[in-house]
Design an enzyme around this catalytic site. Sequence first.
Site, short mmCIF file in Angstrom:
data_model
loop_
_atom_site.label_atom_id
_atom_site.label_comp_id
_atom_site.label_asym_id
_atom_site.label_seq_id
_atom_site.Cartn_x
_atom_site.Cartn_y
_atom_site.Cartn_z
N GLU A 1 -0.95 -1.43 -10.92
CA GLU A 1 0.11 -2.35 -11.35
C GLU A 1 -0.26 -3.05 -12.66
OE1 GLU A 1 -2.74 -5.07 -9.27
OE2 GLU A 1 -2.07 -2.99 -9.03
N CYS B 1 -6.56 -1.67 -3.98
CA CYS B 1 -7.75 -2.51 -4.02
C CYS B 1 -8.06 -3.08 -2.63
CB CYS B 1 -7.63 -3.60 -5.08
SG CYS B 1 -9.23 -4.31 -5.54
N HIS C 1 -6.33 -0.98 -9.89
CA HIS C 1 -5.10 -1.77 -9.93
C HIS C 1 -4.05 -1.09 -10.82
CE1 HIS C 1 -6.06 -5.50 -7.76
NE2 HIS C 1 -7.32 -5.26 -8.14
#
Length: 249
Positions: free
Chosen positions: A231, A129, A229
């Site tokens: 994660e 990002c 993202h």
Amino acid sequence: MSEAIRGAPGPAAGGGAPPLIGITTYEEPARWGVWVREAALLPLSYVRSVERAGGVPVMVPPTGGLRGLAALVSRLDGLILAGGGDLDPDLYGAERHAETGPPHPQRDRFELALVRAAVDADLPFLAICRGMQVLNVARGGALVQHLPEAVGHKAHAPDVGKIGTHRVQISATSAIGKILGDAADVPTYHHQAVSRLGKGLSAVAWADDQVVEAVELQGHRFGLGVQWHPEDGDDKRLFEALVAEAAGR
């Protein structure tokens, strides 16, 4: 870049120790207990993603001085440039848009220098990002400062403070394509994106509106950037690929 998936001998290769993966941090005021103080922050989703992939996460806060960067990079086996606030548009020669967030000059300066040092050292990295935007600006690129104005919708950050989801198309021949396939539904939360690609970067994934969603640094051992993202999603293959490369597997 195809070699990035197979891996090459790295600092952790042969020793059996899990690779050390540096993760950049936010620099924000935070509250804990009776304290409200400036802090180096990192969502635990980054830490857990690296752990589950077999790496050892190491938080890398933005420091005021840059003298230790070469030593830092030499001790890491891999690097993640984490998400966060907007870069100062002065860094890519643009006037500040009304929707661009407040500047974080120390973090901007540190991370731009860090990613340049990682590139010079051929250190495997994954830029996420804001991290992908840092990579792009470090290579001389520029950013769209407010996507809703440019593309006419808010699908890249549909709700304030909530991760959304959208589909991306991925070049099947790219390193990211070889990891994820030619399409993926990805967790998203961003209002800025790449406009002009930096030197040596290739766009390898796009949203339906043609916003660039992933880049790769050509000629680098493992230099990947994603606008989404990972994660915050269930698919941890990008982290697994980074850790494998960092371990020399």
